[in-house]
Motif scaffolding. Structure first.
Motif, PDB file in Angstrom:
ATOM      1  N   SER A   1       0.837  -1.202   0.000  1.00 57.74           N
ATOM      2  CA  SER A   1       0.000   0.000   0.000  1.00 57.74           C
ATOM      3  C   SER A   1       0.870   1.250   0.000  1.00 57.74           C
ATOM      4  CB  SER A   1      -0.920   0.007   1.226  1.00 57.74           C
ATOM      5  OG  SER A   1      -1.686  -1.178   1.288  1.00 57.74           O
ATOM      6  N   CYS A   2       0.419   2.268  -0.723  1.00 61.17           N
ATOM      7  CA  CYS A   2       1.139   3.539  -0.732  1.00 61.17           C
ATOM      8  C   CYS A   2       0.848   4.291   0.565  1.00 61.17           C
ATOM      9  CB  CYS A   2       0.734   4.369  -1.948  1.00 61.17           C
ATOM     10  SG  CYS A   2      -1.001   4.889  -1.955  1.00 61.17           S
ATOM     11  N   ASN A   3       1.609   5.354   0.794  1.00 63.34           N
ATOM     12  CA  ASN A   3       1.442   6.117   2.034  1.00 63.34           C
ATOM     13  C   ASN A   3       0.074   6.790   2.105  1.00 63.34           C
ATOM     14  OD1 ASN A   3       3.980   5.449   3.038  1.00 63.34           O
ATOM     15  ND2 ASN A   3       4.964   7.178   2.009  1.00 63.34           N
ATOM     16  N   HIS A   4      -0.447   7.235   0.964  1.00 62.05           N
ATOM     17  CA  HIS A   4      -1.770   7.863   0.968  1.00 62.05           C
ATOM     18  C   HIS A   4      -2.842   6.870   1.423  1.00 62.05           C
ATOM     19  CE1 HIS A   4       0.306  10.796  -1.662  1.00 62.05           C
ATOM     20  NE2 HIS A   4      -0.577  11.653  -1.171  1.00 62.05           N
ATOM     21  N   CYS A   5      -2.788   5.653   0.897  1.00 56.60           N
ATOM     22  CA  CYS A   5      -3.798   4.655   1.266  1.00 56.60           C
ATOM     23  C   CYS A   5      -3.584   4.138   2.683  1.00 56.60           C
ATOM     24  CB  CYS A   5      -3.779   3.504   0.263  1.00 56.60           C
ATOM     25  SG  CYS A   5      -4.438   3.937  -1.362  1.00 56.60           S
ATOM     26  N   LEU A   6      -2.337   4.076   3.132  1.00 54.23           N
ATOM     27  CA  LEU A   6      -2.091   3.693   4.522  1.00 54.23           C
ATOM     28  C   LEU A   6      -2.750   4.684   5.477  1.00 54.23           C
ATOM     29  CD1 LEU A   6       1.622   2.451   4.721  1.00 54.23           C
ATOM     30  CD2 LEU A   6      -0.454   1.130   5.114  1.00 54.23           C
ATOM     31  N   GLY A   7      -2.596   5.962   5.180  1.00 52.68           N
ATOM     32  CA  GLY A   7      -3.234   6.965   6.026  1.00 52.68           C
ATOM     33  C   GLY A   7      -4.739   7.000   5.865  1.00 52.68           C
ATOM     34  N   ARG A   8      -5.214   6.647   4.668  1.00 53.76           N
ATOM     35  CA  ARG A   8      -6.655   6.713   4.391  1.00 53.76           C
ATOM     36  C   ARG A   8      -7.417   5.591   5.070  1.00 53.76           C
ATOM     37  NH1 ARG A   8      -9.661   4.504  -0.024  1.00 53.76           N
ATOM     38  NH2 ARG A   8      -7.720   3.723  -0.926  1.00 53.76           N
ATOM     39  N   ILE A   9      -6.889   4.378   5.069  1.00 54.88           N
ATOM     40  CA  ILE A   9      -7.619   3.227   5.605  1.00 54.88           C
ATOM     41  C   ILE A   9      -6.980   2.663   6.866  1.00 54.88           C
ATOM     42  CG2 ILE A   9      -8.366   2.621   3.286  1.00 54.88           C
ATOM     43  CD1 ILE A   9      -6.347   0.404   3.249  1.00 54.88           C
TER      44      ILE A   9
ATOM     45  N   ALA B   1       8.959  -3.445   1.483  1.00 58.55           N
ATOM     46  CA  ALA B   1       7.692  -4.001   0.998  1.00 58.55           C
ATOM     47  C   ALA B   1       7.154  -3.208  -0.183  1.00 58.55           C
ATOM     48  CB  ALA B   1       6.663  -4.028   2.130  1.00 58.55           C
ATOM     49  N   ARG B   2       7.331  -1.906  -0.144  1.00 56.72           N
ATOM     50  CA  ARG B   2       6.846  -1.064  -1.239  1.00 56.72           C
ATOM     51  C   ARG B   2       7.646  -1.303  -2.517  1.00 56.72           C
ATOM     52  NH1 ARG B   2       2.633   1.020  -3.690  1.00 56.72           N
ATOM     53  NH2 ARG B   2       2.948   3.103  -4.526  1.00 56.72           N
ATOM     54  N   GLU B   3       8.938  -1.587  -2.377  1.00 60.68           N
ATOM     55  CA  GLU B   3       9.763  -1.865  -3.549  1.00 60.68           C
ATOM     56  C   GLU B   3       9.421  -3.222  -4.156  1.00 60.68           C
ATOM     57  OE1 GLU B   3      13.777  -1.558  -2.338  1.00 60.68           O
ATOM     58  OE2 GLU B   3      13.636   0.548  -1.713  1.00 60.68           O
ATOM     59  N   GLU B   4       9.078  -4.178  -3.312  1.00 58.62           N
ATOM     60  CA  GLU B   4       8.725  -5.497  -3.822  1.00 58.62           C
ATOM     61  C   GLU B   4       7.347  -5.498  -4.480  1.00 58.62           C
ATOM     62  OE1 GLU B   4       9.005  -7.995  -0.445  1.00 58.62           O
ATOM     63  OE2 GLU B   4      11.206  -7.865  -0.299  1.00 58.62           O
TER      64      GLU B   4
END
Length: 240
Positions: free
Chosen positions: A79-87, A118-121
């Motif tokens: 998950s990107c940082n925006h979605c991590l903060g969103r959900i 994890a984001r790079e993978e």
């Protein structure tokens, strides 16, 4: 001798009504006392409150955010940082989704360093498909489309494919915190924030706009729906 007395003397002549019964009374070999000595097995449920809990087997049920194991799984999914903060369910008052997502990722990496890459993978966010990274570009496209037009009331909208919204809705309800914002409204909010940085924030409205900027996320284009202007006047013939 009456018929009743004859039937009493000859019991074999009476019809055995039990021979016609088909309910099978007394025909089972099951015994209620066969398992008397066996003890019931008690299965212990995993404690999800432990922050260092590893979900390597895949057999445990993954809890939803904002529980530590749920946040860790969101990071693992890419998950990107925006979605991590969103959900993620950790957003504070006055904090943006991006800022909240950065904090969540930092806390997860602090407890498990293997989540740092994890984001790079998994470079493609399963929730937004990296649409939030295009928010600055979309804001620039809206600014260029409006151009020199005088607009005092601007409204934003987004056109997202149905299959993408359904997939995001399923994942968000399964792994995200309760009451998390959907993708469409969050994307429009992020584009509006980018427009504020460009000087268009004071003109944004949610109803009765002069210009509606409709974002097509599939082609990354912007269509303008310009509302007609009407001028009221009356004719007065003062001289012949």
């Amino acid at each position: 001798m009456s018929d009743k007395d004859a039937s009493k003397d000859n019991p074999d002549e009476e019809e055995d009504w039990m021979s016609y019964a088909n309910a099978g009374f007394g025909s089972t070999d099951y015994s209620l006392w066969d398992d008397e000595g066996q003890e019931a097995k008690i299965t212990e449920e995993p404690e999800w409150n432990e922050e260092n809990l590893q979900l390597d087997t895949g057999e445990e049920e993954i809890p939803a955010a904002p529980r530590p194991a749920g946040l860790k799984h969101l990071v693992r999914l890419g998950s990107c940082n925006h979605c991590l903060g969103r959900i993620g369910g950790k957003k504070r008052f006055g904090q943006s989704n991006l800022e909240s997502g950065v904090e969540i990722r930092a806390s997860v990496v602090e407890t498990d360093s293997t989540m740092a890459k994890a984001r790079e993978e998994s470079p493609l966010c399963p929730f937004c498909e990296n649409l939030f990274e295009e928010a600055p570009l979309l804001a620039e496209l809206i600014k260029e489309a409006i151009g020199e037009r005088d607009c005092s009331r601007l409204q934003l909208g987004a056109r997202i494919p149905k299959d993408q919204t359904e997939a995001e809705d399923h994942l968000r309800k399964r792994f995200g915190a309760g009451g998390s914002d959907p993708l469409k409204s969050s994307l429009v909010e992020e584009v509006a924030r980018q427009l504020k940085d460009l000087g268009y924030g004071q003109n944004l409205v949610v109803e009765k706009p002069e210009i509606l900027a409709l974002i097509d996320v599939l082609t990354l284009t912007v269509d303008l729906d310009i509302r007609s202007h009407y001028v009221y006047g009356r004719y007065r013939k003062l001289e012949r």
